[in-house]
Write a protein that holds these residues in place. Sequence first.
Motif, PDB file in Angstrom:
ATOM      1  N   LYS A 106     -66.020  -2.119  -9.814  1.00 12.73           N
ATOM      2  CA  LYS A 106     -65.033  -1.130  -9.924  1.00 12.73           C
ATOM      3  C   LYS A 106     -64.925   0.284  -9.371  1.00 12.73           C
ATOM      4  O   LYS A 106     -63.596   0.847  -9.279  1.00 12.73           O
ATOM      5  CB  LYS A 106     -64.860  -1.174 -11.592  1.00 12.73           C
ATOM      6  N   LEU A 107     -66.065   0.825  -9.477  1.00 14.78           N
ATOM      7  CA  LEU A 107     -66.383   2.145  -9.037  1.00 14.78           C
ATOM      8  C   LEU A 107     -66.055   2.216  -7.582  1.00 14.78           C
ATOM      9  O   LEU A 107     -65.005   3.011  -7.130  1.00 14.78           O
ATOM     10  CB  LEU A 107     -67.515   2.872  -9.339  1.00 14.78           C
ATOM     11  N   ARG A 126     -73.589   6.531  -5.081  1.00 14.29           N
ATOM     12  CA  ARG A 126     -73.369   7.093  -3.796  1.00 14.29           C
ATOM     13  C   ARG A 126     -72.033   7.303  -3.137  1.00 14.29           C
ATOM     14  O   ARG A 126     -71.793   8.198  -2.486  1.00 14.29           O
ATOM     15  CB  ARG A 126     -74.098   6.518  -2.933  1.00 14.29           C
ATOM     16  N   GLY A 127     -71.108   6.422  -3.575  1.00 12.83           N
ATOM     17  CA  GLY A 127     -69.718   6.771  -2.921  1.00 12.83           C
ATOM     18  C   GLY A 127     -69.209   8.144  -3.609  1.00 12.83           C
ATOM     19  O   GLY A 127     -68.270   8.586  -3.255  1.00 12.83           O
ATOM     20  N   TYR A 152     -79.966  10.843  -3.608  1.00 10.60           N
ATOM     21  CA  TYR A 152     -79.867  11.845  -4.755  1.00 10.60           C
ATOM     22  C   TYR A 152     -79.502  13.120  -4.212  1.00 10.60           C
ATOM     23  O   TYR A 152     -78.589  13.686  -4.877  1.00 10.60           O
ATOM     24  CB  TYR A 152     -81.391  11.874  -5.473  1.00 10.60           C
ATOM     25  N   ASP A 153     -80.429  13.551  -3.400  1.00 11.74           N
ATOM     26  CA  ASP A 153     -79.926  15.121  -2.807  1.00 11.74           C
ATOM     27  C   ASP A 153     -78.470  15.003  -2.180  1.00 11.74           C
ATOM     28  O   ASP A 153     -77.694  16.299  -2.497  1.00 11.74           O
ATOM     29  CB  ASP A 153     -80.955  15.430  -1.934  1.00 11.74           C
ATOM     30  N   VAL A 154     -78.121  14.171  -1.689  1.00  6.03           N
ATOM     31  CA  VAL A 154     -76.973  14.248  -0.746  1.00  6.03           C
ATOM     32  C   VAL A 154     -75.743  13.924  -2.108  1.00  6.03           C
ATOM     33  O   VAL A 154     -74.677  14.791  -1.929  1.00  6.03           O
ATOM     34  CB  VAL A 154     -76.575  12.975   0.181  1.00  6.03           C
ATOM     35  N   GLN A 155     -75.859  13.100  -2.761  1.00  2.00           N
ATOM     36  CA  GLN A 155     -74.946  12.981  -3.929  1.00  2.00           C
ATOM     37  C   GLN A 155     -74.873  14.183  -4.972  1.00  2.00           C
ATOM     38  O   GLN A 155     -73.846  14.759  -5.114  1.00  2.00           O
ATOM     39  CB  GLN A 155     -75.176  11.786  -4.872  1.00  2.00           C
ATOM     40  N   LEU A 156     -75.962  14.628  -5.204  1.00  2.00           N
ATOM     41  CA  LEU A 156     -76.215  16.005  -6.194  1.00  2.00           C
ATOM     42  C   LEU A 156     -75.289  17.091  -5.506  1.00  2.00           C
ATOM     43  O   LEU A 156     -74.476  18.132  -5.911  1.00  2.00           O
ATOM     44  CB  LEU A 156     -77.414  16.410  -6.354  1.00  2.00           C
ATOM     45  N   SER A 157     -75.611  17.285  -4.096  1.00  3.54           N
ATOM     46  CA  SER A 157     -74.760  18.286  -3.453  1.00  3.54           C
ATOM     47  C   SER A 157     -73.287  18.167  -3.400  1.00  3.54           C
ATOM     48  O   SER A 157     -72.675  18.941  -3.683  1.00  3.54           O
ATOM     49  CB  SER A 157     -75.153  18.176  -1.796  1.00  3.54           C
ATOM     50  N   ALA A 158     -72.624  16.720  -3.332  1.00  2.00           N
ATOM     51  CA  ALA A 158     -71.371  16.595  -3.357  1.00  2.00           C
ATOM     52  C   ALA A 158     -70.855  16.872  -4.723  1.00  2.00           C
ATOM     53  O   ALA A 158     -69.895  17.686  -5.005  1.00  2.00           O
ATOM     54  CB  ALA A 158     -71.045  15.182  -2.890  1.00  2.00           C
ATOM     55  N   VAL A 159     -71.584  16.469  -5.754  1.00  4.00           N
ATOM     56  CA  VAL A 159     -71.407  16.848  -7.007  1.00  4.00           C
ATOM     57  C   VAL A 159     -71.039  18.428  -7.339  1.00  4.00           C
ATOM     58  O   VAL A 159     -70.215  18.864  -8.112  1.00  4.00           O
ATOM     59  CB  VAL A 159     -72.405  16.122  -8.232  1.00  4.00           C
TER      60      VAL A 159
END
Length: 375
Positions: free
Chosen positions: A95-96, A162-163, A219-226
């Motif tokens: 769904k996500l 990760r999306g 984690y690092d890439v997703q956190l950066s986007a967030v």
Amino acid sequence: MGQLKSAYEGKEDPNLPSEAKAIATKIVKEADKRVGKPVITITENENLQASKDPHDYFSIGRYFWPDPSKSDGLPWINRDGETNPDAVKASDEKKLGEMIHAVEYLALAYHLTGDEKYGAEAARYLRGFFLDAETKMNPHLDYGQSVPGKATGRGWGLIDTRGFMILPDVLKLLEKCPAWTTQDREGMKSWWTAYGDWMQTSKIGLQEKKAPNNHGAAYDVQLSAVLVMAGKEEEAKKVLGESLPARLNDHITADGKQPRELARTKSWSYSCFNLKNICKGAVMAQSLGIDLWSHEGEGGRGSLRKAMLYLVPFLQNPEEWSEKQITKFDSKEARVWLNDGAVVYDDAGIRSAQKEFAPMEKADVTDWVSTPVQK
């Protein structure tokens, strides 16, 4: 993005790739399929084995299976690389992913056509998933990648989201959309702030941060986007400029190997997967003034270019891949990093491999958006 818009508008430009018009047309067609459809939400999931709150994201680790030696199968056991369809079916990850694809197509169609209906629809989907009281997702992953009989949630669950890495670009396209109101923007900013705080302070979030393999890099890439979406660009720069380069040095040897991914039962798949996610981080870092493409740590470790060059020869000769790969060797898994590498590096081997194994006429929409095409 500029190429796609020019192609859609029918502008004469000798530098436009021949495939651009078809991709731009496809984007609008895909967006049309999602206009007027019900919003996508996780709150309809009836498989709430870990949480009783339908607003909590829930998933089961995809490589976990009932223990055949136990009458009740509990606790489930890990079979690395072997996807359990029942675990996938019970999880919110699909769904996500559907939501992210929907808002991506709709925001792109809004950008290409200027038609407000597409922007309004993208806004509606975003509100439905993140903001509306009845259908919103709570900003945490306390119940991600659970293991029946063993864990209600694990740090590994953060790979499910990760999306989120691509959503900064989606929201950027909606900046001037009247339907995406100031209230919506502030609500989303608050959601990302809460989620980013959870990532950095919760037991599960910190567990993922410590992951030594592809999970830690993602984690690092997703956190950066967030952090970017929360309006905290300086904090994002610190992650991309300090934490991620240190991971590169730890993940990639001087000869371009990724030992922790090579140790998996799907070593080719995970080598490509890790490199793909790191490349997304490098694209984001570049937009913030940080160059990860030319990064090289002590002793020649941590080079993205070397990681690509190590993998490229096996595209032509997959039978020479000597590490374990329990699923079919698939050149498509190299598509993202090949497209990035062909643009970033003046390397004949990478560019030749990109033309043969990742031609843009076979690329998906995300490839076109995130990768400038080298002709």
